[in-house]
Write a protein that holds these residues in place. Sequence first.
Motif, PDB file in Angstrom:
ATOM      1  N   THR A 201       0.813  -1.227   0.000  1.00  0.00           N
ATOM      2  CA  THR A 201       0.000   0.000   0.000  1.00  0.00           C
ATOM      3  C   THR A 201       0.844   1.274   0.000  1.00  0.00           C
ATOM      4  OG1 THR A 201      -0.093  -0.168   2.415  1.00  0.00           O
ATOM      5  CG2 THR A 201      -1.930  -1.096   1.169  1.00  0.00           C
ATOM      6  N   VAL A 202       2.149   1.141   0.171  1.00  0.00           N
ATOM      7  CA  VAL A 202       3.019   2.319   0.262  1.00  0.00           C
ATOM      8  C   VAL A 202       3.138   2.987  -1.102  1.00  0.00           C
ATOM      9  CG1 VAL A 202       5.400   3.064   0.666  1.00  0.00           C
ATOM     10  CG2 VAL A 202       4.298   1.467   2.242  1.00  0.00           C
ATOM     11  N   GLU A 203       2.926   4.304  -1.151  1.00  0.00           N
ATOM     12  CA  GLU A 203       2.985   5.045  -2.415  1.00  0.00           C
ATOM     13  C   GLU A 203       4.381   5.553  -2.738  1.00  0.00           C
ATOM     14  OE1 GLU A 203       0.053   8.106  -2.353  1.00  0.00           O
ATOM     15  OE2 GLU A 203      -1.616   6.720  -2.592  1.00  0.00           O
ATOM     16  N   GLY A 204       5.242   5.719  -1.713  1.00  0.00           N
ATOM     17  CA  GLY A 204       6.599   6.198  -1.954  1.00  0.00           C
ATOM     18  C   GLY A 204       7.462   5.124  -2.594  1.00  0.00           C
ATOM     19  N   VAL A 205       8.682   5.520  -2.981  1.00  0.00           N
ATOM     20  CA  VAL A 205       9.608   4.645  -3.685  1.00  0.00           C
ATOM     21  C   VAL A 205      10.795   4.323  -2.784  1.00  0.00           C
ATOM     22  CG1 VAL A 205      11.080   4.398  -5.723  1.00  0.00           C
ATOM     23  CG2 VAL A 205       8.920   5.662  -5.878  1.00  0.00           C
ATOM     24  N   ASP A 206      11.195   3.059  -2.775  1.00  0.00           N
ATOM     25  CA  ASP A 206      12.376   2.626  -2.030  1.00  0.00           C
ATOM     26  C   ASP A 206      13.633   3.076  -2.777  1.00  0.00           C
ATOM     27  OD1 ASP A 206      14.408   1.340  -0.688  1.00  0.00           O
ATOM     28  OD2 ASP A 206      13.789  -0.686  -1.274  1.00  0.00           O
ATOM     29  N   ARG A 207      14.391   3.983  -2.191  1.00  0.00           N
ATOM     30  CA  ARG A 207      15.608   4.501  -2.819  1.00  0.00           C
ATOM     31  C   ARG A 207      16.867   3.873  -2.221  1.00  0.00           C
ATOM     32  NH1 ARG A 207      13.456   6.777  -7.320  1.00  0.00           N
ATOM     33  NH2 ARG A 207      11.992   8.468  -6.847  1.00  0.00           N
ATOM     34  N   SER A 208      16.730   2.766  -1.484  1.00  0.00           N
ATOM     35  CA  SER A 208      17.885   2.199  -0.794  1.00  0.00           C
ATOM     36  C   SER A 208      18.956   1.707  -1.770  1.00  0.00           C
ATOM     37  CB  SER A 208      17.442   1.069   0.138  1.00  0.00           C
ATOM     38  OG  SER A 208      16.810   0.020  -0.570  1.00  0.00           O
ATOM     39  N   LYS A 209      18.565   1.133  -2.904  1.00  0.00           N
ATOM     40  CA  LYS A 209      19.562   0.680  -3.869  1.00  0.00           C
ATOM     41  C   LYS A 209      20.334   1.853  -4.452  1.00  0.00           C
ATOM     42  CE  LYS A 209      17.337  -3.644  -5.257  1.00  0.00           C
ATOM     43  NZ  LYS A 209      16.773  -4.425  -6.403  1.00  0.00           N
ATOM     44  N   LEU A 210      19.647   2.967  -4.659  1.00  0.00           N
ATOM     45  CA  LEU A 210      20.331   4.165  -5.138  1.00  0.00           C
ATOM     46  C   LEU A 210      21.366   4.635  -4.121  1.00  0.00           C
ATOM     47  CD1 LEU A 210      20.524   6.635  -7.116  1.00  0.00           C
ATOM     48  CD2 LEU A 210      18.786   7.718  -5.682  1.00  0.00           C
ATOM     49  N   LEU A 211      20.987   4.636  -2.841  1.00  0.00           N
ATOM     50  CA  LEU A 211      21.912   5.088  -1.803  1.00  0.00           C
ATOM     51  C   LEU A 211      23.093   4.140  -1.654  1.00  0.00           C
ATOM     52  CD1 LEU A 211      19.362   6.250   0.928  1.00  0.00           C
ATOM     53  CD2 LEU A 211      20.550   7.647  -0.760  1.00  0.00           C
ATOM     54  N   ARG A 212      22.866   2.860  -1.914  1.00  0.00           N
ATOM     55  CA  ARG A 212      23.965   1.892  -1.832  1.00  0.00           C
ATOM     56  C   ARG A 212      24.854   1.916  -3.069  1.00  0.00           C
ATOM     57  NH1 ARG A 212      19.798  -1.944   0.003  1.00  0.00           N
ATOM     58  NH2 ARG A 212      19.977  -2.237   2.272  1.00  0.00           N
ATOM     59  N   GLY A 213      24.459   2.647  -4.092  1.00  0.00           N
ATOM     60  CA  GLY A 213      25.227   2.668  -5.326  1.00  0.00           C
ATOM     61  C   GLY A 213      24.918   1.518  -6.245  1.00  0.00           C
ATOM     62  N   GLU A 214      23.798   0.823  -5.997  1.00  0.00           N
ATOM     63  CA  GLU A 214      23.418  -0.327  -6.817  1.00  0.00           C
ATOM     64  C   GLU A 214      22.526   0.074  -7.979  1.00  0.00           C
ATOM     65  OE1 GLU A 214      21.575  -2.935  -4.035  1.00  0.00           O
ATOM     66  OE2 GLU A 214      23.404  -3.201  -2.830  1.00  0.00           O
ATOM     67  N   GLU A 215      22.075   1.309  -8.006  1.00  0.00           N
ATOM     68  CA  GLU A 215      21.305   1.852  -9.125  1.00  0.00           C
ATOM     69  C   GLU A 215      21.989   3.119  -9.614  1.00  0.00           C
ATOM     70  OE1 GLU A 215      17.294   2.631  -8.052  1.00  0.00           O
ATOM     71  OE2 GLU A 215      16.680   0.528  -8.044  1.00  0.00           O
ATOM     72  N   THR A 216      21.815   3.411 -10.889  1.00  0.00           N
ATOM     73  CA  THR A 216      22.410   4.608 -11.469  1.00  0.00           C
ATOM     74  C   THR A 216      21.658   5.849 -11.006  1.00  0.00           C
ATOM     75  OG1 THR A 216      23.048   3.339 -13.429  1.00  0.00           O
ATOM     76  CG2 THR A 216      23.047   5.747 -13.629  1.00  0.00           C
ATOM     77  N   ASP A 217      22.395   6.841 -10.545  1.00  0.00           N
ATOM     78  CA  ASP A 217      21.775   8.111 -10.165  1.00  0.00           C
ATOM     79  C   ASP A 217      21.191   8.768 -11.412  1.00  0.00           C
ATOM     80  OD1 ASP A 217      20.954  10.212  -8.657  1.00  0.00           O
ATOM     81  OD2 ASP A 217      22.938  11.094  -8.371  1.00  0.00           O
ATOM     82  N   ARG A 218      20.054   9.397 -11.260  1.00  0.00           N
ATOM     83  CA  ARG A 218      19.356   9.951 -12.412  1.00  0.00           C
ATOM     84  C   ARG A 218      18.446  11.082 -11.935  1.00  0.00           C
ATOM     85  NH1 ARG A 218      17.570   5.487 -10.296  1.00  0.00           N
ATOM     86  NH2 ARG A 218      15.350   5.139  -9.921  1.00  0.00           N
TER      87      ARG A 218
END
Length: 327
Positions: A201-218
């Motif tokens: 039910t959560v509408e926000g987005v999990d940004r933990s992979k971005l903070l860990r450097g596992e996703e490309t910053d954009r």
Amino acid sequence: GFQFWRAAECTHNYNRSHYYGDGPEKRFWNGYDVAAQTEEAERYVRRHRDDPFLLVLSLGPPHNPYQTAREDYRKRYRAEDVVLRPIVPEEARGAARRDLAGYYAHITTLDACVGRLARTLAECDLEEDTILVFTSDHGDMLGSHGQARKQKPWDESIRVPFLIRYPAGLGGRRREVRLPINTPDIMPTLLGLAGQEIPGTVEGVDRSKLLRGEETDRDEAALITCPSPFGEWARRRGGREYRGVRTGRYTYVRSLDGPWLLYDNHQDPYQLDNLVGNPRHASLQAELETLLAQRLRETNDGFRPGAEYVAKWGYPLDATGTVPYTP
């Protein structure tokens, strides 16, 4: 639910600040409440050093009234020495300098208290494996554009710090991300960092992979909104409903009357040149309008007049359009 709390619905009387705890008795923090509340948080950490915990420390300052920080901190800042942003109009400069001097005193006190809490985590051997977050609910115009306080769509009001320290999960290096992180993203991001399941039910987005450097910053778009103006931005003071998006580069806002603001924040960091309706930027405005419409669909936001939401949920309002509270 909460197992422990020391809280009140709302007060900005920082030197006579009340709260409620385990019963109906109204209590008062000793002295300047930022220091007293930090001491309470430190006691809580020490008591629960061997247990997993979530502690939320909601400090009032920096917030008006600005001249109520501890005297030793207020003495550090003189109004005449304060350097203003160049978009504070001449008629607002005197008040802005006085307000900012007090604002900085509040901030300095707050910094000292957050430092104390961080040292307590270290003393309890919790520094490495505790997620420490520093953020705020809103900014303050403080004279920019001749405006005061919050709710406005300009950067001074909508942009807030979001700092995370978590050595065990993020390492000790410093990293800055340009992707805008919005308030609804905080809870799922913290759950992601903690390795916990995120409710569907959560509408926000999990940004933990971005903070860990596992996703490309954009670059993406954070939704900004004022469902119904109130309080210090009442309608008689120009308050209005709006919806908008803030990307890494652009701010685009529409009111109920149509497109209102468009800024290129790289070329125009003080947001002085409103590009709405400028033929040279028609394609950019259309692109951002499409992006805003998409975000409104995603959040099921029909962008209706504020009075409709007030009526739907039955909120009682005072003359300023504010839900009354007991200070």
